[in-house]
Design a protein around this motif. Structure first.
Motif, PDB file in Angstrom:
ATOM      1  N   ASN A  57       0.823  -1.212   0.000  1.00 11.74           N
ATOM      2  CA  ASN A  57       0.000   0.000   0.000  1.00 11.74           C
ATOM      3  C   ASN A  57       0.855   1.260   0.000  1.00 11.74           C
ATOM      4  O   ASN A  57       0.519   2.241  -0.664  1.00 11.74           O
ATOM      5  N   LEU A  58       1.946   1.232   0.742  1.00 14.99           N
ATOM      6  CA  LEU A  58       2.852   2.386   0.737  1.00 14.99           C
ATOM      7  C   LEU A  58       3.441   2.599  -0.649  1.00 14.99           C
ATOM      8  O   LEU A  58       3.519   3.733  -1.144  1.00 14.99           O
ATOM      9  N   LEU A  59       3.847   1.514  -1.299  1.00 18.24           N
ATOM     10  CA  LEU A  59       4.389   1.625  -2.660  1.00 18.24           C
ATOM     11  C   LEU A  59       3.342   2.145  -3.637  1.00 18.24           C
ATOM     12  O   LEU A  59       3.624   3.028  -4.447  1.00 18.24           O
ATOM     13  N   ASP A  60       2.158   1.581  -3.555  1.00 17.78           N
ATOM     14  CA  ASP A  60       1.103   1.928  -4.510  1.00 17.78           C
ATOM     15  C   ASP A  60       0.637   3.370  -4.385  1.00 17.78           C
ATOM     16  O   ASP A  60       0.153   3.955  -5.349  1.00 17.78           O
ATOM     17  N   ASN A  61       0.767   3.944  -3.198  1.00 26.28           N
ATOM     18  CA  ASN A  61       0.233   5.280  -2.951  1.00 26.28           C
ATOM     19  C   ASN A  61       1.300   6.337  -2.745  1.00 26.28           C
ATOM     20  O   ASN A  61       0.985   7.472  -2.379  1.00 26.28           O
ATOM     21  N   ASN A  62       2.543   5.997  -2.988  1.00 29.48           N
ATOM     22  CA  ASN A  62       3.629   6.955  -2.798  1.00 29.48           C
ATOM     23  C   ASN A  62       3.732   7.892  -4.000  1.00 29.48           C
ATOM     24  O   ASN A  62       3.529   7.494  -5.136  1.00 29.48           O
ATOM     25  N   ARG A  63       4.070   9.137  -3.704  1.00 32.56           N
ATOM     26  CA  ARG A  63       4.305  10.124  -4.757  1.00 32.56           C
ATOM     27  C   ARG A  63       5.799  10.413  -4.824  1.00 32.56           C
ATOM     28  O   ARG A  63       6.522  10.260  -3.840  1.00 32.56           O
ATOM     29  N   ASP A  64       6.262  10.858  -5.966  1.00 32.88           N
ATOM     30  CA  ASP A  64       7.689  11.128  -6.165  1.00 32.88           C
ATOM     31  C   ASP A  64       8.215  12.234  -5.263  1.00 32.88           C
ATOM     32  O   ASP A  64       9.398  12.254  -4.940  1.00 32.88           O
ATOM     33  N   ASP A  65       7.365  13.152  -4.854  1.00 26.77           N
ATOM     34  CA  ASP A  65       7.818  14.287  -4.054  1.00 26.77           C
ATOM     35  C   ASP A  65       7.804  14.000  -2.551  1.00 26.77           C
ATOM     36  O   ASP A  65       8.081  14.881  -1.744  1.00 26.77           O
ATOM     37  N   ILE A  66       7.496  12.767  -2.169  1.00 24.55           N
ATOM     38  CA  ILE A  66       7.465  12.400  -0.752  1.00 24.55           C
ATOM     39  C   ILE A  66       8.496  11.304  -0.494  1.00 24.55           C
ATOM     40  O   ILE A  66       8.493  10.268  -1.156  1.00 24.55           O
ATOM     41  N   LYS A  67       9.369  11.556   0.465  1.00 25.12           N
ATOM     42  CA  LYS A  67      10.342  10.542   0.899  1.00 25.12           C
ATOM     43  C   LYS A  67       9.784   9.886   2.161  1.00 25.12           C
ATOM     44  O   LYS A  67       9.609  10.542   3.182  1.00 25.12           O
ATOM     45  N   ILE A  68       9.483   8.589   2.046  1.00 25.41           N
ATOM     46  CA  ILE A  68       8.890   7.860   3.168  1.00 25.41           C
ATOM     47  C   ILE A  68       9.971   7.091   3.918  1.00 25.41           C
ATOM     48  O   ILE A  68      10.771   6.372   3.318  1.00 25.41           O
ATOM     49  N   THR A  69       9.957   7.243   5.238  1.00 22.36           N
ATOM     50  CA  THR A  69      10.740   6.390   6.126  1.00 22.36           C
ATOM     51  C   THR A  69       9.736   5.629   6.979  1.00 22.36           C
ATOM     52  O   THR A  69       8.949   6.228   7.706  1.00 22.36           O
ATOM     53  N   TRP A  70       9.769   4.321   6.835  1.00 20.97           N
ATOM     54  CA  TRP A  70       8.809   3.464   7.529  1.00 20.97           C
ATOM     55  C   TRP A  70       9.522   2.756   8.671  1.00 20.97           C
ATOM     56  O   TRP A  70      10.501   2.036   8.462  1.00 20.97           O
ATOM     57  N   TRP A  71       9.050   2.980   9.868  1.00 17.44           N
ATOM     58  CA  TRP A  71       9.590   2.370  11.077  1.00 17.44           C
ATOM     59  C   TRP A  71       8.630   1.277  11.533  1.00 17.44           C
ATOM     60  O   TRP A  71       7.465   1.555  11.819  1.00 17.44           O
ATOM     61  N   VAL A  72       9.117   0.045  11.606  1.00 20.37           N
ATOM     62  CA  VAL A  72       8.306  -1.084  12.066  1.00 20.37           C
ATOM     63  C   VAL A  72       8.917  -1.579  13.376  1.00 20.37           C
ATOM     64  O   VAL A  72      10.087  -1.962  13.415  1.00 20.37           O
ATOM     65  N   ILE A  73       8.117  -1.534  14.442  1.00 18.88           N
ATOM     66  CA  ILE A  73       8.597  -1.954  15.761  1.00 18.88           C
ATOM     67  C   ILE A  73       7.917  -3.269  16.127  1.00 18.88           C
ATOM     68  O   ILE A  73       6.701  -3.342  16.272  1.00 18.88           O
TER      69      ILE A  73
END
Length: 88
Positions: free
Chosen positions: A21-37
């Motif tokens: 879902n993160l991949l499918d909805n990501n835009r080029d102008d947003i840098k996502i850092t995903w933290w999984v605990i």
């Protein structure tokens, strides 16, 4: 723009769906850092997901994925897991 997403995890079956879902909805102008605990009760799966997400990031580097272990179990609502990241 930078976006940090914190996901307390006690059910690993959701991780691959969330990642997609993160991949499918990501835009080029947003840098996502995903933290999984990871909750303490699922530490046995930690290494498996380290390798899985390392391979995912090789294929698509638009999302930076960081995995951490929590020593808390259970973490109702995930609040103590989020604190792991804040103290990291």
């Amino acid at each position: 723009m930078n976006l940090n997403i914190i996901t307390p995890c006690c059910r690993i079956e959701n991780l691959e769906i969330i990642y997609q879902n993160l991949l499918d909805n990501n835009r080029d102008d947003i840098k996502i850092t995903w933290w999984v605990i990871f909750d303490k009760k699922i530490h046995s799966f930690f290494d498996e997901y380290v390798y899985y997400f390392r391979d995912c990031m090789k294929e698509n580097n638009s999302i930076q994925i960081n995995l951490l272990k929590s020593d808390k179990q259970p973490a109702y609502g995930g609040h103590s897991h989020r604190n792991v990241l804040l103290s990291h």
